[in-house]
Design a protein around this motif. Structure first.
Motif, PDB file in Angstrom:
ATOM      1  N   ASP A 100       0.810  -1.219   0.000  1.00  7.73           N
ATOM      2  CA  ASP A 100       0.000   0.000   0.000  1.00  7.73           C
ATOM      3  C   ASP A 100       0.845   1.273   0.000  1.00  7.73           C
ATOM      4  OD1 ASP A 100      -2.452  -1.354  -0.035  1.00  7.73           O
ATOM      5  OD2 ASP A 100      -2.253  -1.787   2.115  1.00  7.73           O
TER       6      ASP A 100
ATOM      7  N   THR B  56      -6.097  -8.393 -12.687  1.00  8.22           N
ATOM      8  CA  THR B  56      -5.397  -7.910 -11.492  1.00  8.22           C
ATOM      9  C   THR B  56      -4.410  -6.807 -11.856  1.00  8.22           C
ATOM     10  OG1 THR B  56      -5.607 -10.121 -10.568  1.00  8.22           O
ATOM     11  CG2 THR B  56      -4.053  -8.648  -9.482  1.00  8.22           C
TER      12      THR B  56
ATOM     13  N   ASP C 154      -6.506  -3.487 -12.470  1.00 12.40           N
ATOM     14  CA  ASP C 154      -7.084  -2.827 -11.290  1.00 12.40           C
ATOM     15  C   ASP C 154      -7.204  -3.860 -10.165  1.00 12.40           C
ATOM     16  OD1 ASP C 154      -8.686  -1.583  -9.359  1.00 12.40           O
ATOM     17  OD2 ASP C 154      -9.660  -0.341 -10.888  1.00 12.40           O
ATOM     18  N   ARG C 155      -6.273  -3.791  -9.239  1.00 12.70           N
ATOM     19  CA  ARG C 155      -6.221  -4.814  -8.195  1.00 12.70           C
ATOM     20  C   ARG C 155      -7.485  -4.810  -7.326  1.00 12.70           C
ATOM     21  NH1 ARG C 155      -3.620  -4.309  -3.187  1.00 12.70           N
ATOM     22  NH2 ARG C 155      -2.521  -2.478  -3.930  1.00 12.70           N
ATOM     23  N   GLN C 156      -7.928  -3.605  -6.944  1.00 10.38           N
ATOM     24  CA  GLN C 156      -9.100  -3.522  -6.062  1.00 10.38           C
ATOM     25  C   GLN C 156     -10.349  -4.076  -6.751  1.00 10.38           C
ATOM     26  OE1 GLN C 156      -6.860  -1.001  -6.156  1.00 10.38           O
ATOM     27  NE2 GLN C 156      -6.160  -0.993  -4.032  1.00 10.38           N
TER      28      GLN C 156
ATOM     29  N   GLN D 293     -10.248  -7.818  -6.917  1.00 11.24           N
ATOM     30  CA  GLN D 293     -10.618  -8.401  -5.620  1.00 11.24           C
ATOM     31  C   GLN D 293     -12.133  -8.349  -5.416  1.00 11.24           C
ATOM     32  OE1 GLN D 293      -7.901  -6.043  -3.221  1.00 11.24           O
ATOM     33  NE2 GLN D 293      -6.882  -7.903  -2.516  1.00 11.24           N
ATOM     34  N   ALA D 294     -12.742  -7.231  -5.863  1.00  9.41           N
ATOM     35  CA  ALA D 294     -14.180  -7.049  -5.681  1.00  9.41           C
ATOM     36  C   ALA D 294     -14.983  -8.103  -6.437  1.00  9.41           C
ATOM     37  CB  ALA D 294     -14.580  -5.647  -6.143  1.00  9.41           C
TER      38      ALA D 294
END
Lengths: 371, 290
Positions: B88, B170, B173-175, B178-179
């Motif tokens: 992060d 991934t 857009d990693r987030q 995950q969503a």
């Protein structure tokens, strides 16, 4: 004896218990770490065998194969305690950075660096135990021109100070021998990997021999790629290729037709004294020795022998190194008045059956001077 | 030696560089961070090859899968040490952590293997083959074949498989990945592993002709970075093409002018790319990462 050596090694870490302090300041990391490792081994072996039961404290400082690292390391080594001498780097660029510090502290430096100018600049604290490049390059050039009878020479070096210095000397020596190289390239960076462009130019020049002056990594790559390129011409290298760690990169057959100049070739065990020393080195480090290790061993052992005979101060040691003659393992050492004590050179060649070279030529004294 | 011969030499070396760049761009895509330990991981693969070569007298071609498997695990370990704890933080933090990881690896090599160069066994055998007037080493031919096979394989995985789609999702857009239920951390770890496996294979291929030594990975990290910049940041095809162009450029200019001019010109061209086409040949629009 083993107990004695262990005691001595232990004593080296306890400065207050030692009779003398002689730091080792060499490139243990960086692109010259192979050469630095050999000379460190030679120095350590001599210090572990110090004559007269002397106990010498000999911490090792890494220069990192850089001029600034060398200057910092030597300053640190000499400022912490009163050193009687220091065994220092093979790398000419680092030597140039160390010289003012030696003059400032007035401490003799025992080196095997070949860079000609380090003993030609009037600094009285520099003592060299391998031949000056100005001398050993004469052997290199004379063997190619007079023994191999080659006239169409490709002269190549790397971009280090060592490479550039040797390149200029070989140019001069070939000129004195009445020949001019048909191809010259002194732009090989030490991290160059692909030598095919260089070999393409050598082939196009019509050269019938390569004279190469370089540190180990580019030299081994040029030699290996020459052998796999089908360009079937002999190559005469500077001494880095004689190191066992360099020859280990080749199959014996790949070394056929490869020659090199070297101050000595202990791995060939040409005399009983060298054989005994080489066997002891192999036992101590589990490595075949090379001329760098032997040169540094002889240099440090000469200083230790003088200390065992009563020399107590750096200034006395400087005077004694300048004046005395010493019979070392490799040769007899005697200063020429400028701090150059070694004046012998061998030419070795491989026959393709073994990684151990054979001595094919020996040059000494006046033979190493071209007028 | 003709221009064609030089170009062949350049392509052969470029094939190994392409594998290095490919692994590099995998990790860039998965993490948005530059892995400056990549060149050192190439050397790690070379050392694994040297080690395996000393244990068994088999051609390297038979040991390559084992090299890749070992390096896959090493890659995951590097991700656990140098990436996940900083996931992060800004990309520059990961850049620094991989740089430090590379320095640790260099010193580890020095301690474990010593400063001297080492050579791995040849892929199949030593020697050269003649293709008309062109001469090429068996090792270089083998390197070309292995690189082509691996580049083709990664294309199939990325374009035609569910794993590939997850990897690409991934990377974009990693987030969001995950969503929608993708285990992004596992995907990133696998990408680190795959990129490092490619680096390891490249190291095994390079370690025969060009040797392996503790500091040998430093220029390879730089070449991989340059290949990705020239080819297009984030583009897999661009990384391969960039590596080939760099290698051919170096070989040909070195042969016709000099090594010094070739190196200087190469970096000057990179500067021009930064100025005039920062997205590279096949580059994406996200130029800030360059």
């Amino acid at each position: 004896m083993i107990v004695g050596l262990c005691l001595m090694a232990g004593a080296s870490n306890v400065a207050s218990a030692a009779d003398a302090y002689l730091p080792i300041v060499m490139p243990i990391t960086g692109f010259l770490s192979v050469e630095g490792g050999s000379q460190r081994n030679g120095a350590v072996m001599a210090l572990e065998q110090a004559p007269g039961g002397m106990k010498v404290d000999f911490p090792v400082f890494d220069t990192g194969t850089s001029a600034t690292g060398a200057a910092t390391a030597l300053d640190k080594a000499l400022s912490s305690q009163k050193a009687i001498a220091a065994a220092v780097t093979v790398f000419g660029t680092e030597m140039v950075a160390m010289m003012p510090i030696a003059a400032e502290y007035k401490v003799p430096l025992l080196t095997i660096s070949g860079l000609a100018k380090i003993t030609e600049s009037g600094n009285p604290y520099i003592f060299r135990f391998l031949p000056n490049d100005r001398e050993i390059k004469v052997a290199h050039a004379r063997y190619i021109v007079e023994v191999m009878k080659k006239k169409k020479i490709a002269l190549i070096s790397d971009t280090t100070a060592y490479g550039q210095g040797g390149f200029a000397l070989l140019q001069e020596d070939f000129g004195k021998l009445g020949t001019t190289p048909v191809f010259e390239d002194n732009s090989i960076a030490p991290d160059t990997k692909d030598m095919s462009p260089l070999l393409a130019k050598v082939k196009a020049s019509g050269a019938d021999v390569i004279a190469l002056h370089s540190v180990a990594t580019p030299m081994t790559l040029i030699t290996k790629q020459l052998k796999s390129s089908g360009l079937n011409i002999p190559i005469v290298n500077s001494s880095s290729i004689v190191e066992p760690t360099a020859t280990a990169l080749f199959e014996p057959a790949e070394l056929a037709g490869v020659c090199a100049e070297t101050p000595s070739a202990p791995e060939a065990r040409p005399t009983p004294a060298i054989k005994a020393w080489a066997d002891a080195y192999l036992k101590r480090f589990n490595l075949e020795p090379d001329g760098l290790a032997l040169g540094q061993y002889d240099g440090v052992m000469m200083a230790l022998t003088l200390m065992a005979h009563g020399v107590k101060t750096p200034e006395d040691l400087r005077a004694a190194l300048q004046k005395e003659t010493y019979q070392g393992v490799a040769m007899t050492y005697k200063s020429n008045g400028h701090g150059d004590l070694s004046h012998d050179a061998d030419i070795v060649c491989w026959d393709g059956t073994s990684r151990i070279p054979k001595i094919v030529g020996h040059y000494a004294g006046e033979q190493l001077i071209l007028k | 030696m003709t221009f064609v011969q030089l170009a062949v030499n350049g392509v052969a070396l470029g094939a190994a560089y392409a594998l290095v760049a490919l692994g590099f761009v995998f990790i860039v895509n998965a993490t948005s961070a530059v892995n400056f330990a990549h060149g050192d991981l190439v050397m790690a693969g070379g050392y694994v090859a040297v080690g395996l070569g000393s244990l068994a007298t088999l051609p390297m071609i038979l040991m390559l899968p084992l090299v890749a498997a070992i390096m896959f695990v090493v890659g995951i370990a590097v991700a656990l040490v140098a990436y996940f704890p900083l996931i992060d933080r800004p990309p520059a933090t990961v850049f620094i952590s991989t740089l430090l990881c590379g320095i640790v690896l260099q010193n580890l090599f020095l301690v474990l293997f010593g400063p001297q160069a080492r050579a791995a066994p040849p892929l199949i055998k030593s020697g050269t083959v003649h293709l008309g007037a062109i001469e090429i080493s068996v090792q270089a031919l083998g390197t070309l074949a292995v690189a082509a096979a691996l580049i083709g394989l990664q294309y199939l995985i990325f374009a035609r498989t569910q794993i590939g789609r997850r990897l690409r999702a991934t990377a974009q857009d990693r987030q969001m990945a995950q969503a929608i239920g993708i285990r992004a951390s596992a995907v990133i770890a696998c990408t680190f592993g795959a990129g490092t496996a490619l680096a390891g294979v490249a190291g095994a291929l390079l370690a025969n002709q060009f040797f392996v030594y503790p500091t040998g990975g430093i220029p390879l990290s730089v070449y991989a970075y340059m290949a990705v910049v020239v080819g297009g940041w984030g583009s897999i095809a661009g990384a391969v093409l960039g590596a080939m162009l760099i290698s051919i450029f170096q070989v040909v200019v070195s042969a016709y002018v000099s090594y010094a001019v070739a190196t200087g010109l190469l970096y000057f061209v990179l500067l021009l790319v930064f100025f005039f086409r920062p997205q590279g040949i096949f580059g994406e629009l996200v130029q800030r990462r360059v």
